[in-house]
Design an enzyme around this catalytic site. Structure first.
Site, PDB file in Angstrom:
ATOM      1  N   GLY A 130     116.440  86.611  26.413  1.00  0.00           N
ATOM      2  CA  GLY A 130     115.159  86.337  25.761  1.00  0.00           C
ATOM      3  C   GLY A 130     115.278  86.610  24.270  1.00  0.00           C
ATOM      4  N   GLY A 153     114.897  76.762  34.577  1.00  0.00           N
ATOM      5  CA  GLY A 153     116.086  76.959  33.733  1.00  0.00           C
ATOM      6  C   GLY A 153     117.169  77.651  34.550  1.00  0.00           C
ATOM      7  N   ILE A 186     117.687  80.841  35.265  1.00  0.00           N
ATOM      8  CA  ILE A 186     117.192  81.826  36.244  1.00  0.00           C
ATOM      9  C   ILE A 186     116.296  81.154  37.283  1.00  0.00           C
ATOM     10  CG2 ILE A 186     115.824  83.943  36.517  1.00  0.00           C
ATOM     11  CD1 ILE A 186     116.909  84.779  33.716  1.00  0.00           C
ATOM     12  N   ARG A 196     108.884  71.673  29.985  1.00  0.00           N
ATOM     13  CA  ARG A 196     108.452  70.754  28.916  1.00  0.00           C
ATOM     14  C   ARG A 196     108.698  69.314  29.312  1.00  0.00           C
ATOM     15  NH1 ARG A 196     111.819  73.803  24.558  1.00  0.00           N
ATOM     16  NH2 ARG A 196     113.047  73.926  26.470  1.00  0.00           N
ATOM     17  N   ARG A 209     113.590  67.851  34.815  1.00  0.00           N
ATOM     18  CA  ARG A 209     115.036  68.098  34.797  1.00  0.00           C
ATOM     19  C   ARG A 209     115.589  67.531  36.100  1.00  0.00           C
ATOM     20  NH1 ARG A 209     117.225  73.117  32.504  1.00  0.00           N
ATOM     21  NH2 ARG A 209     115.921  73.846  30.799  1.00  0.00           N
ATOM     22  N   ARG A 222     108.265  87.174  30.751  1.00  0.00           N
ATOM     23  CA  ARG A 222     107.769  88.116  29.753  1.00  0.00           C
ATOM     24  C   ARG A 222     106.285  88.353  30.041  1.00  0.00           C
ATOM     25  NH1 ARG A 222     112.323  89.174  28.876  1.00  0.00           N
ATOM     26  NH2 ARG A 222     113.461  89.166  26.912  1.00  0.00           N
ATOM     27  N   ASP A 237     107.673  92.070  36.994  1.00  0.00           N
ATOM     28  CA  ASP A 237     108.792  92.869  36.467  1.00  0.00           C
ATOM     29  C   ASP A 237     108.596  93.099  34.974  1.00  0.00           C
ATOM     30  OD1 ASP A 237     111.299  94.225  36.536  1.00  0.00           O
ATOM     31  OD2 ASP A 237     112.231  92.463  35.619  1.00  0.00           O
ATOM     32  N   GLU A 243     105.007  97.172  27.313  1.00  0.00           N
ATOM     33  CA  GLU A 243     106.038  97.862  28.099  1.00  0.00           C
ATOM     34  C   GLU A 243     106.425  99.135  27.344  1.00  0.00           C
ATOM     35  OE1 GLU A 243     109.253  95.198  29.009  1.00  0.00           O
ATOM     36  OE2 GLU A 243     107.966  93.876  30.174  1.00  0.00           O
ATOM     37  N   HIS A 252     110.696  96.287  34.238  1.00  0.00           N
ATOM     38  CA  HIS A 252     111.589  95.349  33.550  1.00  0.00           C
ATOM     39  C   HIS A 252     113.054  95.630  33.912  1.00  0.00           C
ATOM     40  CE1 HIS A 252     111.916  92.642  29.740  1.00  0.00           C
ATOM     41  NE2 HIS A 252     112.887  92.382  30.602  1.00  0.00           N
ATOM     42  N   GLY A 264     115.042  93.375  35.757  1.00  0.00           N
ATOM     43  CA  GLY A 264     115.681  92.147  36.235  1.00  0.00           C
ATOM     44  C   GLY A 264     117.196  92.157  36.130  1.00  0.00           C
TER      45      GLY A 264
HETATM   46  P1  NDP Z   1     116.513  79.117  30.176  1.00  0.00           P
HETATM   47  O1  NDP Z   1     116.447  78.748  28.739  1.00  0.00           O
HETATM   48  O2  NDP Z   1     117.627  78.616  31.009  1.00  0.00           O
HETATM   49  O3  NDP Z   1     115.148  78.725  30.892  1.00  0.00           O
HETATM   50  C1  NDP Z   1     113.939  78.799  30.224  1.00  0.00           C
HETATM   51  C2  NDP Z   1     112.977  77.939  30.967  1.00  0.00           C
HETATM   52  O4  NDP Z   1     111.703  78.022  30.315  1.00  0.00           O
HETATM   53  C3  NDP Z   1     113.378  76.480  31.023  1.00  0.00           C
HETATM   54  O5  NDP Z   1     113.329  76.032  32.350  1.00  0.00           O
HETATM   55  C4  NDP Z   1     112.305  75.799  30.218  1.00  0.00           C
HETATM   56  O6  NDP Z   1     111.998  74.548  30.772  1.00  0.00           O
HETATM   57  C5  NDP Z   1     111.124  76.745  30.427  1.00  0.00           C
HETATM   58  N1  NDP Z   1     110.091  76.473  29.456  1.00  0.00           N
HETATM   59  C6  NDP Z   1     110.173  76.457  28.109  1.00  0.00           C
HETATM   60  N2  NDP Z   1     108.994  76.092  27.592  1.00  0.00           N
HETATM   61  C7  NDP Z   1     108.171  75.865  28.641  1.00  0.00           C
HETATM   62  C8  NDP Z   1     106.818  75.479  28.756  1.00  0.00           C
HETATM   63  N3  NDP Z   1     106.094  75.202  27.674  1.00  0.00           N
HETATM   64  N4  NDP Z   1     106.270  75.370  29.995  1.00  0.00           N
HETATM   65  C9  NDP Z   1     107.013  75.646  31.106  1.00  0.00           C
HETATM   66  N5  NDP Z   1     108.300  76.007  31.044  1.00  0.00           N
HETATM   67  C10 NDP Z   1     108.862  76.136  29.835  1.00  0.00           C
HETATM   68  O7  NDP Z   1     116.458  80.716  30.188  1.00  0.00           O
HETATM   69  P2  NDP Z   1     116.833  81.728  31.371  1.00  0.00           P
HETATM   70  O8  NDP Z   1     116.488  81.094  32.665  1.00  0.00           O
HETATM   71  O9  NDP Z   1     118.191  82.237  31.154  1.00  0.00           O
HETATM   72  O10 NDP Z   1     115.790  82.917  31.048  1.00  0.00           O
HETATM   73  C11 NDP Z   1     114.412  82.660  31.091  1.00  0.00           C
HETATM   74  C12 NDP Z   1     113.635  83.864  30.613  1.00  0.00           C
HETATM   75  O11 NDP Z   1     113.660  84.883  31.580  1.00  0.00           O
HETATM   76  C13 NDP Z   1     114.156  84.527  29.352  1.00  0.00           C
HETATM   77  O12 NDP Z   1     113.719  83.862  28.189  1.00  0.00           O
HETATM   78  C14 NDP Z   1     113.571  85.926  29.455  1.00  0.00           C
HETATM   79  O13 NDP Z   1     112.310  85.960  28.829  1.00  0.00           O
HETATM   80  C15 NDP Z   1     113.374  86.134  30.945  1.00  0.00           C
HETATM   81  N6  NDP Z   1     114.301  87.125  31.494  1.00  0.00           N
HETATM   82  C16 NDP Z   1     113.785  88.243  32.083  1.00  0.00           C
HETATM   83  C17 NDP Z   1     114.617  89.183  32.653  1.00  0.00           C
HETATM   84  C18 NDP Z   1     114.070  90.398  33.283  1.00  0.00           C
HETATM   85  O14 NDP Z   1     114.737  91.421  33.235  1.00  0.00           O
HETATM   86  N7  NDP Z   1     112.885  90.352  33.883  1.00  0.00           N
HETATM   87  C19 NDP Z   1     116.074  89.019  32.633  1.00  0.00           C
HETATM   88  C20 NDP Z   1     116.513  87.791  31.994  1.00  0.00           C
HETATM   89  C21 NDP Z   1     115.636  86.896  31.460  1.00  0.00           C
HETATM   90  P3  NDP Z   1     112.321  73.173  29.980  1.00  0.00           P
HETATM   91  O15 NDP Z   1     113.474  73.434  29.079  1.00  0.00           O
HETATM   92  O16 NDP Z   1     112.610  72.260  31.095  1.00  0.00           O
HETATM   93  O17 NDP Z   1     111.063  72.911  29.266  1.00  0.00           O
HETATM   94  C1  DGY Z   2     116.538  89.501  28.816  1.00  0.00           C
HETATM   95  O1  DGY Z   2     117.775  89.523  28.679  1.00  0.00           O
HETATM   96  O2  DGY Z   2     115.822  88.747  28.178  1.00  0.00           O
HETATM   97  C2  DGY Z   2     115.932  90.414  29.836  1.00  0.00           C
HETATM   98  O3  DGY Z   2     114.581  90.525  29.743  1.00  0.00           O
HETATM   99  C3  DGY Z   2     116.601  91.735  29.973  1.00  0.00           C
HETATM  100  O4  DGY Z   2     117.845  91.562  30.523  1.00  0.00           O
END
Ligand code: NDP
Ligand code: DGY
Length: 328
Positions: free
Chosen positions: A84, A162, A164, A185, A188, A245, A269, A274, A293, A295
């Site tokens: 993130g 995406g 995850i 957006r 896919r 988030r 989570d 936080e 948090h 994950g």
């Molecule tokens: P990716 O970039 O692979 O995925 C992000 C997703 O967000 C894409 O599918 C994208 O879809 C979607 N997205 C973006 N804008 C929009 C929108 N306006 N409406 C709906 N969907 C949208 O990132 P990751 O999967 O690797 O990680 C995703 C998020 O998970 C991170 O940004 C972080 O905030 C969170 N995270 C939390 C963790 C935890 O510990 N709880 C651990 C790791 C990550 P598209 O591109 O098709 O629009």
């Molecule tokens: C991230 O990487 O964005 C998560 O929230 C913590 O691993």
């Protein structure tokens, strides 16, 4: 002979051993760090980053214009030990020509695993059930006592298919999910094909899903996406999970939806803020499961994240391709 000019690197926290060792081996860098497991105070961060060429930060460090000004013109690379990047003022960073490293992929499995755990914990009411065993509430096997909602034959909606989001769908598929829906957006189709997932509007996903999992990134477009309207569209029997988030959810609206029986349960989570204050209303609800948090919190994953963050930083400082550079 000219003395060798070391590049100054500032690290905002103690990081896991693999990442730390990589930085310690870098003979061309002088590494300073905030030697604590707790977040660095703003003033110390501004002091630490002043004159630095590289900054290795965490998702708890807000890198905004003020901090960039405090860092000064030397700063060439910011490497965050997270996937993130919502804590980084990307426009301002781009304007200054600073490169950004982040940690995608290496935490996908751990986070998806946690998301599925949280979903099952919430929909099968595990914290409540454990508490009943402890407090003597378990008096007999009763037909409708401690019933929850099962995944078999259900519709699962994923907000953000995406890395995850897909890993979550992949793990849920063997539970006998009837249908996957997703938003984003744009569609896919390639990724969705594996799950025969259907791209739908957010209201349709809210209305038709039995389980909703938020896995999108936090952006201006997703901030507050899950609000009163969203929860009102959901089924009364539906379960909501957020691992993205906290700010993607309007927590006051979520509280109303849970307290008023508008939706069945929620598993979070991530929250705002936080840590969530211990007197927060959401913590009074039996149908809300909140984790701190965690994950990506496996030893292996955090070590790998730290190593990737260190390697991103070093490559950026040396003008080399970074293993994972964020395209700005
Ligand atoms: P990716 O970039 O692979 O995925 C992000 C997703 O967000 C894409 O599918 C994208 O879809 C979607 N997205 C973006 N804008 C929009 C929108 N306006 N409406 C709906 N969907 C949208 O990132 P990751 O999967 O690797 O990680 C995703 C998020 O998970 C991170 O940004 C972080 O905030 C969170 N995270 C939390 C963790 C935890 O510990 N709880 C651990 C790791 C990550 P598209 O591109 O098709 O629009
Ligand atoms: C991230 O990487 O964005 C998560 O929230 C913590 O691993």
């Amino acid at each position: 002979m000219n003395p060798v000019r070391l590049m100054k690197v500032f690290v905002t926290r103690r990081i896991p051993p693999e990442g730390w060792a990589a930085l310690a081996r870098a003979a061309d860098c002088q590494v300073e760090h905030w030697d604590s497991d707790e977040p660095i105070p703003d003033k110390e961060l501004e002091r630490g980053v002043a004159g630095a060429h590289g900054l290795l930060c965490l998702l708890t460090d807000r890198v905004d214009k003020r901090l960039l000004d405090a860092a000064g013109a030397n700063l060439k690379v910011i490497s965050t030990m997270s996937v993130g990047v919502d804590h980084l003022a990307l426009d301002e960073i781009k304007k200054r020509g600073i490169r950004v490293g982040y940690t995608p992929d290496v935490l996908t499995d751990a986070t998806a695993e946690l998301a599925v755990s949280l979903l099952l914990t919430t929909c099968r009411r595990l914290p409540e059930a454990i508490e009943e065993v402890r407090n003597g509430g378990w008096t007999s096997w009763k037909p409708l006592w401690m019933c929850g909602y099962g995944l078999t034959q259900s519709t699962v909606g994923i907000i953000g298919l995406g890395r995850i989001g897909q890993a979550i769908a992949r793990r849920l598929k063997p539970f006998g999910i009837q249908k996957f829906l997703y938003t984003g957006r744009q569609p896919r189709p390639q990724e969705a094909a594996e799950f025969q997932a259907e791209f739908v509007s957010t209201p349709k996903l809210a209305a038709e899903s039995d389980f909703i999992i938020v896995a999108c990134s936090l952006t201006p477009a997703t901030k507050g996406l899950c609000n009163k309207d969203f929860f009102q569209q959901m089924k009364k029997t539906a379960v909501f999970v957020n691992i993205s988030r906290g700010d993607v959810v309007n927590q006051d609206d979520l509280y109303q939806a849970l307290a008023g029986g508008q939706i069945a349960a929620a598993g979070l989570d991530v929250t705002t803020p936080e840590p969530l204050p211990t007197n927060h209303p959401l913590l009074t609800l039996k149908n809300c499961v909140i984790l701190p948090h965690i994950g990506s919190a496996t030893y292996g994953t955090r070590n790998t994240m730290s190593l990737l963050a260190a390697n991103n930083l070093l490559a950026g400082l040396r003008g080399e391709p970074m293993p994972s550079e964020l395209k700005l």
